[in-house]
Design an enzyme around this catalytic site. Structure first.
Site, PDB file in Angstrom:
ATOM      1  N   TYR A   1       0.809  -1.212   0.000  1.00  0.00           N
ATOM      2  CA  TYR A   1       0.000   0.000   0.000  1.00  0.00           C
ATOM      3  C   TYR A   1       0.844   1.265   0.000  1.00  0.00           C
ATOM      4  CZ  TYR A   1      -4.032  -2.946   1.319  1.00  0.00           C
ATOM      5  OH  TYR A   1      -5.027  -3.892   1.364  1.00  0.00           O
TER       6      TYR A   1
ATOM      7  N   LEU B   1     -21.393   0.682  -3.937  1.00  0.00           N
ATOM      8  CA  LEU B   1     -22.561   0.384  -3.109  1.00  0.00           C
ATOM      9  C   LEU B   1     -22.914   1.505  -2.131  1.00  0.00           C
ATOM     10  CD1 LEU B   1     -21.975  -3.426  -2.558  1.00  0.00           C
ATOM     11  CD2 LEU B   1     -23.971  -2.378  -3.655  1.00  0.00           C
ATOM     12  N   THR B   2     -22.349   2.684  -2.333  1.00  0.00           N
ATOM     13  CA  THR B   2     -22.858   3.870  -1.648  1.00  0.00           C
ATOM     14  C   THR B   2     -23.954   4.532  -2.477  1.00  0.00           C
ATOM     15  OG1 THR B   2     -21.273   5.392  -2.687  1.00  0.00           O
ATOM     16  CG2 THR B   2     -20.587   4.314  -0.630  1.00  0.00           C
TER      17      THR B   2
ATOM     18  N   SER C   1     -13.613  -4.702   0.672  1.00  0.00           N
ATOM     19  CA  SER C   1     -14.467  -4.110  -0.373  1.00  0.00           C
ATOM     20  C   SER C   1     -15.945  -4.370  -0.140  1.00  0.00           C
ATOM     21  CB  SER C   1     -14.065  -4.613  -1.767  1.00  0.00           C
ATOM     22  OG  SER C   1     -12.814  -4.123  -2.134  1.00  0.00           O
TER      23      SER C   1
END
Length: 363
Positions: free
Chosen positions: A66, A254-255, A247
Site C-alpha cells: 500500500y 454500493l454507496t 471491499s
C-alpha cells in the site's frame, strides 16, 4: 504481548470476535488503510486512525504494497503513516494486521519480484516492522497466493496459467519462523481459494506448524463468491478460518454515488478510472440500482443495506471499511450499531442476487 481486548467500547452493541483459533479479539469493524499516502495525507490518515479508535475499533489492516493504486514511488508509505501514529498509542490495545506480497504480479520494485520464500518472508517482515515502528505485528497475511489463482475480477481457473510455486509446507515453515522469533503472533491468508485454505490447514496439522486464523477476501452484495465452497471450508465445524471481508462497498459503488452514470469529482473512480473497473463497467451498476430500491423501500441508505448485509453474515469476523474523510468513516461505523437485515430484506436481496449473480465478474 497481552491478548488484545477492548477496555470499553463506544459502541456497546458491537461484537468483539475471537479470530479463529487465535487469542486475538477484534472489533467487528476493521479500519482499512490503502488510501493512506495516495488519497489521504499523513495528517488525514492520523485523524482517521484517531476517529476509528475513539469509536471502538481496535483492528487496523494494512499491507507492504500500500497505498493503492500501486506505484514504486509510494510503496510502503501507508505503513509509515501508521507507524508514526502507532508510536503514540498503547500498542497492546490494538490488533495490527499487514500483508506480504505473493508472486505473479508485475511489482518488481518489491524485492525484484516477491515470492513467499525464505528470503522474501524474512526481508518482508523486517520492512513491515521498520515502517510500522513496532517489534511485532499481530497478524501477517499472504496478500495473494504464491501459486497461480484467478484474481481481482477473474473467475475461471485456467490450467495453462499454472506456474511453479513455493510449496505451502515451505511457506508455513518460514511463517512459523517469524512466530518463533516473536515478530508475528498469527498468520492468515488473503485472496485465497477453498483448495488453498484446506491445504494450508492440512499442512499445519501434519507438520505441526502455525495454523492460519483468518482469510481476507472480497465480499459484498456484488461479490458473494465466498458463500460457495469457502463458506463450507472455513466453517467452525471444519477449519475455523473466519472471513475478514474487504471491499464491502465494492470500491464505493454500493454507496450509490455512481448511480445513473455519475462519477463525482475527486471520487476514487474519477481519480483512478482503471481501478476496480469491474464494479463500474459491467452489469454491476444495474444490480446496484435494484439494491438501492430495496434500501429505499425499507427506509435505509444503500450504504446501510450493504454494510448491514456484511454484519448479518455469521462467517465474517470483521468487515474492513475504508474512508477518505471523517464524515464517511463515522457514517460507515454507525451502521454496525444495529441489525438492519430482516428475513424479508434477506429474501428480496437474494431475489436480486439470483438475477445478477456476482455481476462484477462479467463485462
Amino acid at each position: 504481548m497481552a491478548t488484545t481486548s477492548p477496555d470499553s467500547a463506544v459502541h456497546t452493541s458491537w461484537k468483539y470476535n475471537t479470530l479463529g483459533d487465535s487469542e486475538l479479539v477484534v472489533s467487528q469493524v476493521c479500519l482499512g488503510t490503502m488510501t493512506f499516502g495516495k488519497q489521504n495525507s499523513e495528517q488525514e490518515a492520523h485523524q482517521l486512525l484517531d476517529c476509528a479508535v475513539d469509536q471502538g475499533i481496535n483492528f487496523i489492516d494494512t499491507a507492504e504494497l500500500y497505498p493503492v493504486p500501486v506505484e514504486a514511488e509510494t510503496q510502503g508509505r501507508t505503513e509509515e503513516f501508521i507507524g508514526n501514529w502507532l508510536k503514540k498509542r498503547a500498542r497492546d490495545k490494538l490488533v495490527i494486521a499487514s500483508k506480504i506480497c505473493g508472486a505473479g504480479r508485475d511489482i518488481r520494485h518489491i524485492r525484484g519480484g516477491p515470492r513467499v520464500d525464505k528470503r522474501n518472508v524474512m526481508e518482508g517482515i523486517e520492512g513491515i516492522l521498520r515502517r510500522l515502528q513496532t517489534d511485532y505485528i499481530d497478524l501477517l497475511q499472504i496478500h495473494w497466493p504464491d501459486r497461480y489463482v484467478p484474481l481481482f475480477g477473474q473467475f475461471r481457473y485456467d490450467r495453462q496459467m499454472e506456474r511453479p510455486s513455493v510449496p505451502i509446507e515451505e511457506q508455513l515453515h518460514y511463517l512459523q519462523m517469524l512466530i518463533t522469533q516473536g515478530k508475528v503472533r498469527y498468520v492468515g491468508l488473503s485472496n485465497e481459494t477453498a483448495w488453498g485454505v484446506t491445504e494450508f490447514v492440512r499442512c499445519a496439522r501434519q507438520y505441526g506448524l502455525a495454523k492460519v486464523v483468518s482469510i481476507q477476501n472480497s465480499y459484498s452484495l456484488l461479490h458473494r463468491e465466498f458463500e460457495y465452497a469457502l463458506a463450507e471450508v472455513c466453517s467452525p465445524s471444519h477449519t475455523n478460518v473466519p472471513l475478514l471481508a474487504y471491499s464491502p462497498l465494492a470500491g464505493g459503488v454500493l454507496t450509490g454515488k455512481y448511480c445513473h452514470g455519475q462519477i463525482p469529482k475527486a471520487s476514487r473512480f474519477s481519480l483512478f478510472p482503471q481501478y476496480m473497473k469491474r464494479f463500474h463497467s459491467s452489469f454491476a451498476l444495474e444490480a446496484v440500482e435494484q439494491y438501492n430500491k430495496i434500501a429505499k423501500k425499507y427506509g435505509m441508505t444503500l450504504t446501510q443495506l450493504a454494510l448491514g448485509w456484511c454484519k448479518h453474515q455469521p462467517f465474517i469476523a470483521s468487515t474492513i471499511i475504508g474512508a477518505t474523510n471523517r464524515k464517511q468513516l463515522e457514517e460507515n461505523i454507525q451502521v454496525f450499531d444495529k441489525d438492519w437485515i430482516t428475513k424479508e430484506i434477506e429474501e428480496e436481496v437474494n431475489q436480486i442476487y439470483m438475477r445478477w449473480r456476482d455481476p462484477s465478474l462479467y463485462p
